[in-house]
Design a protein around this motif. Structure first.
Motif, PDB file in Angstrom:
ATOM      1  N   GLY A   1      53.288  14.716  12.210  1.00 28.40           N
ATOM      2  CA  GLY A   1      53.481  13.850  11.051  1.00 28.40           C
ATOM      3  C   GLY A   1      52.519  12.682  10.972  1.00 28.40           C
ATOM      4  O   GLY A   1      52.750  11.728  10.239  1.00 28.40           O
TER       5      GLY A   1
ATOM      6  N   THR B   1      48.611  15.957  12.709  1.00 25.98           N
ATOM      7  CA  THR B   1      49.419  16.280  11.529  1.00 25.98           C
ATOM      8  C   THR B   1      50.658  17.088  11.889  1.00 25.98           C
ATOM      9  O   THR B   1      51.667  17.009  11.196  1.00 25.98           O
ATOM     10  CB  THR B   1      48.588  17.029  10.466  1.00 25.98           C
ATOM     11  OG1 THR B   1      48.045  18.214  11.028  1.00 25.98           O
ATOM     12  CG2 THR B   1      47.475  16.145   9.931  1.00 25.98           C
TER      13      THR B   1
ATOM     14  N   ASP C   1      48.177  11.167  11.217  1.00 22.99           N
ATOM     15  CA  ASP C   1      46.804  11.446  10.801  1.00 22.99           C
ATOM     16  C   ASP C   1      45.927  10.312  11.296  1.00 22.99           C
ATOM     17  O   ASP C   1      46.419   9.348  11.895  1.00 22.99           O
ATOM     18  CB  ASP C   1      46.706  11.591   9.284  1.00 22.99           C
ATOM     19  CG  ASP C   1      45.496  12.427   8.865  1.00 22.99           C
ATOM     20  OD1 ASP C   1      44.697  12.830   9.737  1.00 22.99           O
ATOM     21  OD2 ASP C   1      45.342  12.664   7.656  1.00 22.99           O
TER      22      ASP C   1
ATOM     23  N   ARG D   1      42.672  16.644  14.488  1.00 20.68           N
ATOM     24  CA  ARG D   1      43.553  16.354  13.350  1.00 20.68           C
ATOM     25  C   ARG D   1      44.772  17.279  13.271  1.00 20.68           C
ATOM     26  O   ARG D   1      45.878  16.806  13.019  1.00 20.68           O
ATOM     27  CB  ARG D   1      42.758  16.371  12.052  1.00 20.68           C
ATOM     28  CG  ARG D   1      43.630  16.072  10.838  1.00 20.68           C
ATOM     29  CD  ARG D   1      42.830  15.763   9.606  1.00 20.68           C
ATOM     30  NE  ARG D   1      42.551  14.335   9.606  1.00 20.68           N
ATOM     31  CZ  ARG D   1      41.335  13.810   9.473  1.00 20.68           C
ATOM     32  NH1 ARG D   1      40.296  14.579   9.321  1.00 20.68           N
ATOM     33  NH2 ARG D   1      41.182  12.510   9.473  1.00 20.68           N
TER      34      ARG D   1
ATOM     35  N   GLY E   1      50.544   7.609   9.121  1.00 20.49           N
ATOM     36  CA  GLY E   1      51.805   8.343   9.174  1.00 20.49           C
ATOM     37  C   GLY E   1      52.621   8.023  10.410  1.00 20.49           C
ATOM     38  O   GLY E   1      52.735   6.868  10.806  1.00 20.49           O
TER      39      GLY E   1
END
Length: 91
Positions: free
Chosen positions: A28, A25, A30, A21, A47
């Motif tokens: 940007g 992230t 997930d 993860r 995202g």
């Protein structure tokens, strides 16, 4: 026959996804776990990952590779696009 029940896989899959993860992230994106059935883990990319041209590589060489290393070599990750959950009978 796959040696784990869907319920037995839930926590190990969540733990394994947590390892990857931060990488998602950072760009940007997930990932959401939608369902686990047999050796298949149904996910939805979120995202920036949702529609990214590299998303299939992310799933295969990132997420699925991590699950295979952590849990079992026969595990498979399937991306379910937004709004397509009903087509795959995801519960």
């Amino acid at each position: 026959m796959f040696p784990f029940s869907d319920e037995e896989l839930k926590k190990p899959v969540e733990n394994s996804i947590q390892k990857i993860r931060p990488t998602l992230t950072l760009d940007g994106g997930d990932i959401t776990i939608l369902s686990i059935k047999g050796n298949k883990v149904y996910v939805r990319l979120e995202g920036a990952c949702k529609g990214c041209s590299s998303s299939s590589n992310t799933l295969k060489y990132g997420v699925e590779r991590q699950l295979k290393e952590d849990i079992h070599p026969d595990i498979e990750v399937i991306n379910i696009p937004h709004g397509q959950e009903k087509n795959y009978q995801i519960s």
